[in-house]
Scaffold this active site. Structure first.
Site, PDB file in Angstrom:
ATOM      1  N   THR A  14       0.801  -1.178  -0.108  1.00  0.00           N
ATOM      2  CA  THR A  14      -0.016   0.102  -0.063  1.00  0.00           C
ATOM      3  C   THR A  14       0.923   1.362  -0.038  1.00  0.00           C
ATOM      4  OG1 THR A  14      -0.139  -0.289   2.439  1.00  0.00           O
ATOM      5  CG2 THR A  14      -2.094  -1.022   0.883  1.00  0.00           C
TER       6      THR A  14
ATOM      7  N   ALA B  14      -3.883  -3.730  -5.785  1.00  0.00           N
ATOM      8  CA  ALA B  14      -5.133  -3.812  -5.124  1.00  0.00           C
ATOM      9  C   ALA B  14      -4.761  -3.635  -3.531  1.00  0.00           C
ATOM     10  CB  ALA B  14      -5.603  -5.275  -5.354  1.00  0.00           C
TER      11      ALA B  14
ATOM     12  N   HIS C 262      -6.462  -2.306  12.346  1.00  0.00           N
ATOM     13  CA  HIS C 262      -5.270  -3.030  11.738  1.00  0.00           C
ATOM     14  C   HIS C 262      -4.355  -3.468  12.913  1.00  0.00           C
ATOM     15  CE1 HIS C 262      -6.599  -2.118   7.983  1.00  0.00           C
ATOM     16  NE2 HIS C 262      -6.024  -2.852   7.260  1.00  0.00           N
TER      17      HIS C 262
ATOM     18  N   LYS D 180       1.518  -1.992  11.106  1.00  0.00           N
ATOM     19  CA  LYS D 180       1.118  -1.528   9.678  1.00  0.00           C
ATOM     20  C   LYS D 180       1.888  -0.056   9.745  1.00  0.00           C
ATOM     21  CE  LYS D 180      -2.873  -0.587   6.818  1.00  0.00           C
ATOM     22  NZ  LYS D 180      -2.021  -0.952   5.634  1.00  0.00           N
TER      23      LYS D 180
HETATM   24  P1  NAP Z   1       5.168  -7.456   6.797  1.00  0.00           P
HETATM   25  O1  NAP Z   1       4.956  -8.745   7.666  1.00  0.00           O
HETATM   26  O2  NAP Z   1       6.004  -5.873   7.457  1.00  0.00           O
HETATM   27  O3  NAP Z   1       6.385  -7.901   5.790  1.00  0.00           O
HETATM   28  C1  NAP Z   1       6.815  -6.996   4.668  1.00  0.00           C
HETATM   29  C2  NAP Z   1       8.077  -7.904   4.223  1.00  0.00           C
HETATM   30  O4  NAP Z   1       8.673  -7.178   3.344  1.00  0.00           O
HETATM   31  C3  NAP Z   1       8.971  -7.999   5.324  1.00  0.00           C
HETATM   32  O5  NAP Z   1       9.502  -9.395   5.435  1.00  0.00           O
HETATM   33  C4  NAP Z   1      10.258  -6.873   4.986  1.00  0.00           C
HETATM   34  O6  NAP Z   1      11.371  -7.467   5.291  1.00  0.00           O
HETATM   35  C5  NAP Z   1       9.856  -7.181   3.399  1.00  0.00           C
HETATM   36  N1  NAP Z   1      10.730  -6.016   2.567  1.00  0.00           N
HETATM   37  C6  NAP Z   1      10.573  -4.796   2.992  1.00  0.00           C
HETATM   38  N2  NAP Z   1      11.199  -4.058   2.064  1.00  0.00           N
HETATM   39  C7  NAP Z   1      11.567  -5.099   1.212  1.00  0.00           C
HETATM   40  C8  NAP Z   1      12.462  -4.662  -0.070  1.00  0.00           C
HETATM   41  N3  NAP Z   1      12.680  -3.520  -0.509  1.00  0.00           N
HETATM   42  N4  NAP Z   1      12.639  -5.908  -0.727  1.00  0.00           N
HETATM   43  C9  NAP Z   1      12.118  -7.168  -0.199  1.00  0.00           C
HETATM   44  N5  NAP Z   1      11.587  -7.375   0.979  1.00  0.00           N
HETATM   45  C10 NAP Z   1      11.370  -6.515   1.538  1.00  0.00           C
HETATM   46  O7  NAP Z   1       4.038  -6.807   6.222  1.00  0.00           O
HETATM   47  P2  NAP Z   1       2.722  -7.440   5.602  1.00  0.00           P
HETATM   48  O8  NAP Z   1       1.714  -7.342   6.784  1.00  0.00           O
HETATM   49  O9  NAP Z   1       3.325  -8.782   4.973  1.00  0.00           O
HETATM   50  O10 NAP Z   1       2.384  -6.453   4.447  1.00  0.00           O
HETATM   51  C11 NAP Z   1       3.211  -6.055   3.278  1.00  0.00           C
HETATM   52  C12 NAP Z   1       2.409  -5.042   2.406  1.00  0.00           C
HETATM   53  O11 NAP Z   1       1.188  -5.378   1.903  1.00  0.00           O
HETATM   54  C13 NAP Z   1       2.195  -3.816   3.407  1.00  0.00           C
HETATM   55  O12 NAP Z   1       2.338  -2.664   2.450  1.00  0.00           O
HETATM   56  C14 NAP Z   1       0.797  -3.736   3.699  1.00  0.00           C
HETATM   57  O13 NAP Z   1       0.302  -2.548   3.970  1.00  0.00           O
HETATM   58  C15 NAP Z   1       0.085  -4.462   2.530  1.00  0.00           C
HETATM   59  N6  NAP Z   1      -0.994  -5.227   2.669  1.00  0.00           N
HETATM   60  C16 NAP Z   1      -1.850  -5.525   1.761  1.00  0.00           C
HETATM   61  C17 NAP Z   1      -2.926  -6.124   1.963  1.00  0.00           C
HETATM   62  C18 NAP Z   1      -3.790  -6.256   0.577  1.00  0.00           C
HETATM   63  O14 NAP Z   1      -4.903  -7.165   0.504  1.00  0.00           O
HETATM   64  N7  NAP Z   1      -3.479  -5.701  -0.670  1.00  0.00           N
HETATM   65  C19 NAP Z   1      -3.158  -7.004   2.947  1.00  0.00           C
HETATM   66  C20 NAP Z   1      -2.307  -6.699   4.120  1.00  0.00           C
HETATM   67  C21 NAP Z   1      -1.181  -6.104   3.993  1.00  0.00           C
HETATM   68  P3  NAP Z   1      12.227  -6.950   6.682  1.00  0.00           P
HETATM   69  O15 NAP Z   1      11.307  -7.160   7.642  1.00  0.00           O
HETATM   70  O16 NAP Z   1      13.657  -7.362   6.576  1.00  0.00           O
HETATM   71  O17 NAP Z   1      12.193  -5.101   6.238  1.00  0.00           O
END
Ligand code: NAP
Length: 266
Positions: A101, A125, A155, A159
């Protein structure tokens, strides 16, 4: 459908982990590599709590796409990287499906231009849960008759962005049918800054961040002597995966950027 070669960015994250499992479990999908913020040169099987897949881990997305032929990038990382990752994917002829997002209107406009110029479809999305898409569509329907509305999104406390992409998208959809209108008392005063939430054309959006939550949203409408509440809850990240799978299948057949799953669900 022919075999689809997929790279997942953010594989150790809550969403990315589910995406890796979903891709591995889908017959016509193949996981060719993952992009992580660390662990370059390892295999997915070497990462804690990950399936035993002999799939390479890269930290450099450009190098990954130079060394592996891929059709689709699934990006589930962090708001600071979504746009850059999409640009890298386009530069290598890869179609992005993005759940990350934090995109601005200007980002989306410029990325759509690149998508059309390169004839490479893309889907961003803010919410992949099909129930959440229905919540947004039903909210748009209700706002035509009940224009006083407040959105409360809840959330988990890791987040980074607020309000959520889903809350903003819901407000945008509502604003297509609702004339801008200031809500509450015209002389209301916040005794504590932010008490009335964020303002979107007079609609208020409130963001709650607490451990234990996943992704939840209520859209509350008020009218003469009545309220209507439309609510959606994602209990776990698996709830998003049917939408991610649908987006991967759809992105192969389009040559523009689609923002919002509601535009591919009838
Ligand atoms: P999360 O648990 O914090 O996971 C994010 C992951 O991405 C972490 O493992 C992080 O690694 C890694 N990362 C960060 N920067 C990176 C990069 N440049 N290259 C490769 N990996 C990288 O977050 P999440 O809950 O999975 O959510 C991820 C994203 O999706 C967020 O933006 C969230 O708002 C969004 N989201 C979307 C939906 C949807 O339905 N569209 C639903 C839920 C969440 P490190 O921890 O080492 O930084």
């Amino acid at each position: 459908m022919n075999n689809v070669k997929i790279v997942v960015a953010g594989p150790r994250g809550n969403m990315g982990k589910e995406a890796v499992k979903m891709v591995a479990a889908t017959d016509h999908f193949t996981l060719v590599a993952v992009i992580d913020s660390k662990n370059d040169g390892k295999l997915v099987a070497d990462l804690p709590d990950m399936p035993a897949l002999q799939v390479p881990v890269y930290t450099d997305m450009g190098r990954c796409f130079s060394e592996h032929d891929a059709d689709v990038l699934i990006d589930l990382t962090a708001p600071a990287f979504g746009r850059k990752h999409m640009e890298t994917a386009f530069a290598h002829g890869v179609r992005p499906v993005v759940g990350t997002t934090g995109f601005s209107d200007a980002d989306i406009k410029e990325l759509r231009h690149t998508s059309e110029e390169k004839q490479l479809g893309a889907i961003i999305a803010p919410n992949f849960a099909i129930g959440a898409i229905l919540m947004m569509k039903f909210s748009q329907m209700a706002a035509k008759y009940l224009p006083d509305v407040e959105i409360i999104e809840r959330h988990h406390d890791r987040k980074l962005d607020a309000p959520s992409g889903t809350a903003i998208k819901t407000a945008q959809l509502i604003s297509e049918v609702r004339e801008a209108k200031q809500q509450g008392h015209p002389e209301e005063k916040e005794e504590l800054a932010g008490a009335r939430g964020a303002d979107f054309e007079g609609m208020k959006i409130h963001s709650v961040r607490l451990p234990g939550l996943v992704a939840h949203q209520e859209v509350i409408f008020g009218g003469e002597g009545q309220t209507l509440t439309i609510r959606h809850d994602s209990m776990n990240r698996a709830s998003f995966m049917p939408g991610v799978r649908l987006a991967v299948e759809t992105v192969l057949g389009i040559d523009t950027l689609v923002y919002g799953l509601e535009n591919i669900i009838e």
